[in-house]
Design an enzyme around this catalytic site. Structure first.
Site, short mmCIF file in Angstrom:
data_model
loop_
_atom_site.label_atom_id
_atom_site.label_comp_id
_atom_site.label_asym_id
_atom_site.label_seq_id
_atom_site.Cartn_x
_atom_site.Cartn_y
_atom_site.Cartn_z
CG ASP A 415 -12.41 -2.56 -28.55
OD1 ASP A 415 -11.25 -2.83 -28.23
OD2 ASP A 415 -12.75 -1.47 -29.04
NE ARG A 622 -1.43 4.62 -18.50
CZ ARG A 622 -1.03 4.89 -19.73
NH1 ARG A 622 -1.90 5.34 -20.59
NH2 ARG A 622 0.21 4.73 -20.09
CB THR A 702 -8.08 -3.76 -25.44
OG1 THR A 702 -7.76 -2.43 -25.81
CG2 THR A 702 -7.16 -4.19 -24.30
#
Length: 1141
Positions: A415, A622, A702
């Site tokens: 994960d 990001r 995920t």
């Protein structure tokens, strides 16, 4: 609320909520809120039965433990076989006592049952803690406490802040005026951000127990299904007007209420019908590759056993074809025996030979394996390197049956949120009008005050570096630099204002003064309360905290910036299809702006101006682009009309909203971009890199968005900038339907599998819990059948943890569901490195030696018994005494191999951690392959032949004891057994690399115990025995000098071939492991000197025209000459094999 309103609601018709579109209606359930019957005139009342709210993760109950556990244990080939042998010994006359088979079998069964029962009791204990958690329920206008498992469908539940939802609920009302509440779903989908949910429009004003208890309504919804993301609903009032509802009204079990004082909600799914429970993979018995190899070997040995019994049976009747040999005068048959049919006699003899040779199947191996696994698991729990001081937790072993599987992992499924990362977003940098700014102080987790703005401008190559945008900072640089700073501020001030305004306005952040999470108080700074931000998106919190650092503040719904107030008009919420959000605000001047923020792939195609080329994603970060659009009053009215029409739509509301957003969010002007990072856990990148070097493939599964997950993969070095990325996805407009696809069906499954198997790393995004399990199952079922490991920290990871061969839970911030359902639990992801590369490596080495050694020593044990039948007329006469038959595997040879399998370290653990490639030496079950198995079997047969015929020929009619007596058959058997015990023990001595006082004590103690037992067993006349055949036999044997010489010679002859084989193999074809074992130096020193020798070799082999300058090592020539010679030998072998450095 006044009484008139209460009465009007009480008398109003029922409203209906349907968790699927009416056009897709198949089956439903009707839930009566508060268990109130419908009023007169309504449809017939049919009370449906629903399960209680009990959650079960255990395997056994008090009533089914014995039959279910016995069934599972007797599924093992060896256990079932020995049960049959024991029954045969009870039924017919056999040459050995039933105790010799029954005692070891019952010991194995009881020990295994106790071990598995204890592990399941721990699961019951954890389930009990969850099921007995108190929950507040509204009954008859009062709030009462109930245990969680007593909640039933229709109960109205009262939930306070920071409490976890005990079942799936429909939100009726909340403490907030607008009927909203904030929820974290980290344990469900891995997202730790705060999500907003909405109460039913007709009940959101009910905020007291009396008001909620007065509701007379039903909820009609579909039957339970595992989809976490879709729940389209309709509210039916007077069967005329419909009010659309959706998944934003449904609160799922496992989620936690945040930043909301309280809520009232009604239970619609309970217990094992909740979405979280339906996303659990059903528990199954996991069996390791080693156990499968053991079963295969047992089948081979069972065939050998049957062949032995069949050969002896046939040869017996050939022998008895001569009447003189059939009935000698000392052993005549009875009349009943003569009248029995020959087939019956032959079958009885066949069973008797099976019993005589049954010891070739080592039943005690199973109890030794069970003890090794159970005791060995404590080495993981005691490992101080796997203790986390921050959490105060150690590694936990929930299932010790899979220890050796840790050394065979080929695929790791992990994960992202909470496993690789820490759930803490950090504001790294921003880009405004083509210039990059870096915050010099990042506030993470709480907002603190700063006296100076905290952004540093990163100039291009022709501009200055580290110029701080602050008058106080500019005053500290040169005059020339200050002039350039002033010019820059004058030309970019307008864009900067718009950019920072957008960041302060375009978000859904809520402000809270104090919060306690996992026992840690947030919002406390220097002992005083401070603002604490929560949001549906963690990167929004990081951005707002960054703005707070430079004295930008916000108040909702009116925001003050540079003495300018903004009124919030509309919020265009974020969704996974658009991947952006927008707000429409009005300034005090009357100007109306639309500020938009989202992923670069979503914003840039809608931009009509701005420096697009300068906005680039940075590795591991990001990127969120920020843009705006000024709106005229006429345009704003048109936007309001579009949004209002879409929100009031009865059909296709989501589609119409999406179309309206597309029309509004266009013609944008790019302001800049932000870069945020979800900080990786400590040493997460190093762990992944080590797993790659060890030959494992790492997949990230995920439920998060692709941009966020990809950034984490770059930061963790799972992806690199020079890595070729292959993206497999559907059209963006269909992204919300991805979870409806069954990954194990469809014509593209094989293509998808083939592509992924040829990739070095794989990232799967927007995965539902069951989809994660399907991915793991797909890889497990591939033609190579690789060993898989799944690791996660939330309830959304439980399905893949249960599906994988090995499941590991992280003790993170998302509850303990993953830990309870896992095979192993560790505090942090970094501990996975030592668990696999060290503990897994050791466990596999140890248990593979244990399995092969057990088969080897039992071949040595029983093959002389087979040869003995050729010299006793196939009369089923035992070669060994009954005590030796019973105690050989239980006492004489069991403890040394057990201690070996617990203590052995063939390589130092520091070397295993520094060189992950050593993991490949034991991969793919390399030590339990058929060639290795055949070698051990042939070695056992050779040793048995040497022991039997060596004794036979050395003492054939010539050897006498000191008193002139000849050796009898029991002395002969005792001599063979003595050589056997010493030979198999010395074989283990030769294989031991790591010696401790425990090894010495057990190995030499076992030999001493055998001698003392033999002396005691043959030195006393035991009154409870019907025979005294062993009396004085052992002492008589030891009194003979030739017997001592025979023991020494036969032991040497038995072990010599194995020693020669090892010497030749290590000299000609050494493995990396063997080179490290024979090296007298540490790994680092050896590598240093090998590098030196490579340099010297390059100098010697260089062309005449080349000039080499090599620093001469300052070492005494004579002292270091042996080392240089060793390095030269290693160098030559490396040159030959293109080697390992």
């Amino acid at each position: 609320m006044d009484s008139g309103r209460l009465s009007s609601l009480f008398l109003s018709p029922w409203f209906f909520l349907q968790c699927a579109g009416e056009e897709n209606w198949v089956d439903s359930r009707t839930v009566y809120i508060g268990h109130k019957e419908p009023p007169p005139g309504a449809d017939a009342f049919i009370q449906q039965r629903f399960p209680d709210n009990r959650v079960v993760s255990s395997k056994y109950t008090f009533w089914n433990f014995i039959p279910k556990n016995m069934f599972e244990q007797f599924r093992r080939v060896a256990n079932f076989y020995f049960l049959i042998i024991f029954l045969v010994q009870l039924i017919i006359d056999t040459p050995t006592s039933p105790v010799t088979s029954g005692l070891p079998l019952f010991f194995v069964i009881i020990v295994t049952a106790i071990k598995q029962g204890y592990e399941d009791w721990l699961r019951h204990k954890a389930d009990k803690a969850v099921n007995q958690c108190p929950v507040s329920v509204i009954q008859r206008g009062k709030k009462i406490k109930k245990e969680s498992f007593r909640i039933t469908v229709g109960d109205v539940v009262f939930v306070k802040e920071d409490e976890t939802f005990a079942c799936d609920l429909i939100l009726l009302s909340s403490s907030r005026d607008d009927g909203t509440c904030f929820v974290t779903t980290a344990s469900l989908d891995g997202e730790s951000s705060h999500k907003t949910y909405y109460a039913v429009q007709d009940t959101k004003a009910f905020r007291t127990e009396e008001e909620v208890d007065s509701i007379h309504a039903t909820i009609e919804c579909e039957q339970p299904q595992p989809d976490l993301y879709n729940c389209l609903a309709f509210e039916n009032i007077r069967l005329v007007r419909y009010r659309p509802l959706g998944s934003e009204n449904v609160l799922l079990r496992g989620a936690t209420l945040k930043n909301t004082e309280f809520i009232y909600a009604v239970a619609i799914y309970t217990g094992m019908e909740t979405k979280m429970a339906l996303n659990y993979q059903s528990k199954s018995q996991k069996r390791s590759a080693v156990e499968k190899s053991m079963n295969s070997y047992l089948v081979v040995y069972l065939c050998i056993l049957i062949s032995k019994a069949l050969i002896n049976t046939v040869l017996k009747y050939i022998w008895q074809a001569d009447p003189n040999k059939d009935e000698p005068w000392y052993n005549e048959r009875t009349e009943a025996q003569r009248q029995r049919h020959i087939l019956i006699r032959a079958f009885t003899d066949f069973l008797a030979f099976m019993v005589l040779f049954n010891y070739i199947i080592p039943v005690s191996m199973y109890v030794t394996v069970e003890m090794q696994k159970f005791l060995g698991s404590y080495f993981i729990m005691w490992d101080d390197d796997m203790y986390d001081e921050e959490l105060g937790e150690r590694a936990v072993v929930n299932t010790s049956d899979l220890n050796e599987e840790l050394g065979q992992v080929e695929y790791v499924f992990t994960d992202k949120t909470g496993t690789l990362t820490e759930n803490n977003m950090e504001f790294i940098e921003c880009c405004v009008d083509g210039h990059v700014y870096v915050p010099d102080a990042i506030c993470n987790g709480q907002v603190t005050s700063h006296k100076k703005p905290a952004f540093v401008l990163r100039w291009s190559l022709v501009e200055l570096q580290h110029l701080v945008l602050s008058n106080s900072v500019c005053s500290r640089v040169s005059v020339h630099e200050a002039n350039e700073c002033t010019v820059f501020l004058a030309t970019t001030q307008e864009r900067e204002e718009l950019f920072f305004r957008a960041l302060c306005l375009c978000h859904t952040v809520q402000v809270k003064e104090e919060e306690t999470v996992d026992g840690i108080k947030h919002g406390i700074h220097q002992g005083k309360s401070a603002s604490f931000y929560i949001s549906s998106s963690p990167d929004e919190v990081a951005l707002v905290e960054g703005m707070k650092n430079v004295h930008f503040s916000e108040e909702t719904p009116v925001v003050h910036l540079w003495n300018i107030k903004f009124e919030l008009l509309e919020v265009l919420s974020f969704d996974s299809v658009r991947r952006r959000m927008s707000v429409i605000v009005r300034a005090t001047s009357g100007d109306i702006f639309l500020f938009c923020k989202g992923a670069d792939s979503s914003i840039l195609p809608r931009v009509i101006s701005g420096k697009v080329d300068e906005v680039k994603a940075r590795e591991g970060l990001r990127t969120l682009c920020v843009a705006y659009r000024p709106l005229s009053p006429e345009q704003h009215q048109e936007v309001c009309r579009l949004l209002s029409g879409a929100k009031l739509a009865l059909q296709d509301r989501d589609k119409r909203l999406s179309e309206a957003y597309e029309l509004v969010e266009k013609d944008l002007i790019l302001l800049g971009a932000t870069a945020v990072e979800d900080r990786l856990q400590e040493k997460a990148a190093d762990t992944i890199e080590s797993l790659h070097k060890a030959g494992m493939k790492v997949w990230v599964l995920t439920g998060d968005k692709m941009e966020t997950a990809a950034a984490t993969c770059y930061a963790s070095r799972l992806f690199r900038r020079n890595t070729q990325i292959l993206e497999l996805t559907t059209k963006r407009v269909e992204e919300q339907n991805l979870h409806d696809e069954d990954l194990n069906s469809g014509s593209y499954k094989e293509i998808f599998l083939e592509i992924c198997r040829n990739c070095s790393a794989v990232l799967c995004c927007r995965m539902a819990p069951l989809q994660k399990a399907q991915i793991v199952k797909m890889i497990k079922a591939s033609k190579e059948h690789p060993i898989t490991l799944a690791i996660g920290d939330g309830a959304n990871d439980v399905s893949m943890i249960l599906e994988a061969h090995v499941g590991i839970g992280i003790m993170g911030k998302e509850g303990r569901q993953a830990v309870r359902n896992s095979d192993y639990a560790i505090p942090k992801f970094k501990h996975l490195k030592k668990m696999l590369l060290v503990h897994g490596h050791y466990y596999y080495i140890r248990i593979s030696e244990l399995v092969q050694y057990f088969f080897y020593k039992n071949v040595c044990f029983i093959f002389p018994q087979f040869l003995y039948q050729f010299f006793c007329g196939f009369s089923q006469q035992p070669l060994y005494d009954t005590a030796y038959l019973t105690l050989y595997n239980i006492s004489f040879t069991s403890l040394p191999i057990l201690v070996y399998s617990l203590m052995e370290q063939h390589i130092n653990m520091d070397i295993l951690k520094k060189d992950p490639s050593l993991y490949k030496d034991v991969a793919k079950n390399s030590l339990l392959r058929w060639p290795t198995f055949i070698y051990w079997t042939v070695l056992g047969v050779y040793n048995a032949i040497v022991m039997f015929f060596g004794t036979y020929f050395l003492f054939d009619n010539t050897t006498f004891t000191s008193n002139g007596q000849m050796f009898g058959n029991w002395t002969f058997g005792t001599l063979v057994f003595t050589v056997l015990v010493f030979t198999v023990t010395f074989k283990l001595v030769l294989d031991t690399h790591y010696w401790t006082w425990i090894n010495h004590f057990v190995i030499w103690g076992s030999l001493v115990f055998f001698v003392l037992f033999s002396l005691l067993w043959g030195g006393i006349i035991w009154p409870f025995l019907n025979y005294q055949r062993m009396y004085y036999v052992f002492m008589q044997m030891l009194s003979s000098g030739p017997a001592w010489l025979s023991i020494i010679l036969l032991i040497t002859a038995s072990l010599l071939p194995d020693v020669v084989k090892k010497v030749i193999w290590r000299a000609l074809w050494p493995t990396i492991t063997e080179r490290i074992q024979v090296s007298p130096f540490s790994m680092e020193k050896l590598c240093q000197w090998r590098r030196l020798m490579f340099t010297c070799a390059d100098v010697c082999c260089g062309s005449a025209g080349e000039r080499w300058v090599v620093p001469r090592p300052r070492v005494p020539s004579r002292e270091w000459l042996p080392l240089l010679r060793l390095c030269a030998v290693l160098l030559s072998s490396q040159k030959r094999e293109s080697g390992y450095l």
